[in-house]
Scaffold this active site. Structure first.
Site, PDB file in Angstrom:
ATOM      1  N   GLN A  17       0.779  -1.119   0.106  1.00  0.00           N
ATOM      2  CA  GLN A  17      -0.127  -0.148  -0.038  1.00  0.00           C
ATOM      3  C   GLN A  17       0.804   1.166  -0.052  1.00  0.00           C
ATOM      4  O   GLN A  17       0.612   2.208  -0.610  1.00  0.00           O
ATOM      5  CB  GLN A  17      -1.098  -0.196   1.303  1.00  0.00           C
ATOM      6  CG  GLN A  17      -1.936   1.208   1.170  1.00  0.00           C
ATOM      7  CD  GLN A  17      -2.994   1.311   2.344  1.00  0.00           C
ATOM      8  OE1 GLN A  17      -3.596   2.261   2.707  1.00  0.00           O
ATOM      9  NE2 GLN A  17      -2.897   0.151   3.011  1.00  0.00           N
ATOM     10  N   GLU A 139       0.842  -0.920   8.711  1.00  0.00           N
ATOM     11  CA  GLU A 139       0.244   0.217   8.909  1.00  0.00           C
ATOM     12  C   GLU A 139      -0.147   0.316  10.488  1.00  0.00           C
ATOM     13  O   GLU A 139       0.265   1.497  10.892  1.00  0.00           O
ATOM     14  CB  GLU A 139      -1.320  -0.174   8.393  1.00  0.00           C
ATOM     15  CG  GLU A 139      -2.225   0.847   8.732  1.00  0.00           C
ATOM     16  CD  GLU A 139      -2.041   2.372   8.158  1.00  0.00           C
ATOM     17  OE1 GLU A 139      -2.313   3.041   9.099  1.00  0.00           O
ATOM     18  OE2 GLU A 139      -1.567   2.459   7.083  1.00  0.00           O
ATOM     19  N   ASP A 168       0.281   3.785   5.908  1.00  0.00           N
ATOM     20  CA  ASP A 168       0.758   3.447   4.681  1.00  0.00           C
ATOM     21  C   ASP A 168       0.399   4.482   3.616  1.00  0.00           C
ATOM     22  O   ASP A 168       1.362   5.151   2.839  1.00  0.00           O
ATOM     23  CB  ASP A 168      -0.096   2.317   4.196  1.00  0.00           C
ATOM     24  CG  ASP A 168       0.423   0.827   4.794  1.00  0.00           C
ATOM     25  OD1 ASP A 168       1.711   0.725   4.704  1.00  0.00           O
ATOM     26  OD2 ASP A 168      -0.188  -0.011   5.287  1.00  0.00           O
ATOM     27  N   GLY A 247      -8.482  21.148  19.132  1.00  0.00           N
ATOM     28  CA  GLY A 247      -8.262  22.498  18.632  1.00  0.00           C
ATOM     29  C   GLY A 247      -8.920  23.610  19.566  1.00  0.00           C
ATOM     30  O   GLY A 247      -9.344  23.275  20.733  1.00  0.00           O
ATOM     31  N   GLY A 248      -8.885  24.802  19.304  1.00  0.00           N
ATOM     32  CA  GLY A 248      -9.522  25.824  20.381  1.00  0.00           C
ATOM     33  C   GLY A 248     -11.119  25.733  20.190  1.00  0.00           C
ATOM     34  O   GLY A 248     -11.648  26.532  21.169  1.00  0.00           O
TER      35      GLY A 248
END
Length: 415
Positions: A17, A139, A168, A247-248
């Site tokens: 892959q 993977e 991969d 995040g924020g």
């Protein structure tokens, strides 16, 4: 109209892959990708996870579009000569063998440079230089070694790997960028170079926000946007954050109408600060817009669990698409949890070429993922994957071999 990589020839020694993802992307952009495979067997994924007996698997066909296949016995002296001729006429050699395999074949970096000083040799490996560089990686190993698994899942459960193939395919995308960059630099220097994309490095690059959070945690002892705040405990390492956005802008996955029977009847909902008043109006909690316990992002952080529970009471009265339609009217960020069945049947993805139907001579028609990167002057045409050795004679002729010589090579077992 020409293609972005017209004139670039890729010698593709990749399999499974990570490497095929890279070379397929280059082929979509117009490069001539010549996939070298073992006679009688080829890329192992041709037979892995087959759904039709004796037919190339979807695993193979979906990773090898727009390529040509040749079969060469690299252990045969005459086969090795054919390979040397290919190296002399190609621009890039891409491989994802186990460490040292290319050297054992007799094609060290120094030997390749002798044959073609302009050759770029691009490799996917599990790890970069260090104590683990000789280890094989797949993977999920890459996801674990790159920091993704330890930060995925819920805090009261074990580490979890993601369904996205960030080890991969993610590393293959990184390698493709490295190759194009090296080709550009070659126009200035005239020289080839080595390009390495380590899977651990690629996963870590996609997990950079968690490395950010590790440093924040060491300085403050807590991270207020994580669900562990304010009642849970933080350890020494970044914890698993469930469905927190990272995040924020706090977000969470919420149930929608039909969740009892549909495992994907959910929506991702983000309580973005600029639209907080609109969120309050939509869910019928208008008083929260001015209540000092809810009016500011800082005040909301310790109460996120209760806030999302209240929002979920509203989303459970709507299907995920109904909720999305309403929320989008007010610019409230959200996204339905789409199943693979829903994605496969989505007309807009067919129209943009993100989902493509391809016809195969032995498999028939099947769906595949098209080029995710769209260039206005280099449109992508997704062509079927090659049959094993389908283009061997064609490529040999391009190298200057006569029909008689090709027959002799076949007789000798070189091709």
């Amino acid at each position: 109209m020409g293609k972005a990589l017209d004139g670039v020839r890729i010698l593709d020694f990749t399999h499974v892959q990570s490497g095929p993802t890279c070379t397929q992307l280059l082929a979509w952009f117009g490069a001539d990708v010549i996939k070298v495979e073992r006679a009688g067997a080829g890329d192992i994924t041709r037979e892995q996870l087959r759904d039709i007996p004796d037919v190339d698997s979807l695993y193979f066909t979906m990773l090898n579009h727009n390529k040509r296949s040749v079969t060469i016995d690299t252990k045969n002296p005459e086969g090795k000569q054919v390979l040397e001729a290919l190296i002399q006429t190609c621009d890039v050699l891409v491989e994802n063998f186990a460490p040292g395999a290319l050297d054992r074949m007799g094609f060290t970096w120094e030997r390749i440079q002798e044959l073609n000083p302009r050759m770029i040799v691009a490799s996917v490996k599990g790890f970069g230089p260090g104590p683990y560089e000789d280890c094989k990686v797949y993977e999920n190993v890459a996801q674990c070694a790159g920091g993704a698994a330890s930060t995925t899942g819920f805090d009261d459960g074990p580490p979890v790997v993601t369904g996205a193939q960030i080890g991969d395919s993610g590393t293959g995308l990184h390698l493709a960028l490295g190759i194009v960059t090296a080709l550009f630099q070659r126009t200035q220097t005239g020289r080839g170079q080595r390009v390495l994309a380590a899977m651990q490095d690629g996963v870590l690059n996609l997990c950079r926000v968690k490395l950010r959070d590790q440093q924040r945690l060491e300085r403050t002892g807590m991270m207020k946007e994580y669900p562990q705040y304010p009642n849970g405990e933080f350890g020494e390492a970044v914890p698993r954050a469930g469905n927190a956005s990272g995040g924020g802008q706090p977000g969470w996955i919420l149930k929608c109408k039909g969740w009892e029977t549909d495992p994907n009847a959910y929506i991702y909902f983000i309580t973005q600060a600029p639209v907080w008043a609109k969120i309050c109006n939509v869910i019928g909690k208008e008083e929260w817009a001015t209540d000092p316990d809810y009016a500011t992002p800082a005040a909301r952080l310790p109460r996120l669990k209760d806030i999302f529970a209240e929002i979920e009471r509203w989303t459970m009265t709507k299907t995920k698409f109904e909720a999305m339609q309403i929320l989008n009217k007010y610019d409230i960020p959200c996204g339905p949890i789409l199943s693979m069945k829903e994605i496969a049947e989505e007309p807009s993805l067919r129209k943009t070429g993100t989902i493509v139907e391809v016809d195969h001579p032995t498999r028939g028609k099947y769906l595949t993922v098209g080029n995710p990167i769209k260039l206005s002057d280099s449109p992508t045409e997704v062509r079927r994957s090659p049959l094993l050795g389908e283009h061997t004679d064609e490529v040999m002729a391009e190298l200057g071999y006569s029909p008689e010589q090709i027959i002799a090579l076949r007789t000798a077992g070189a091709i």
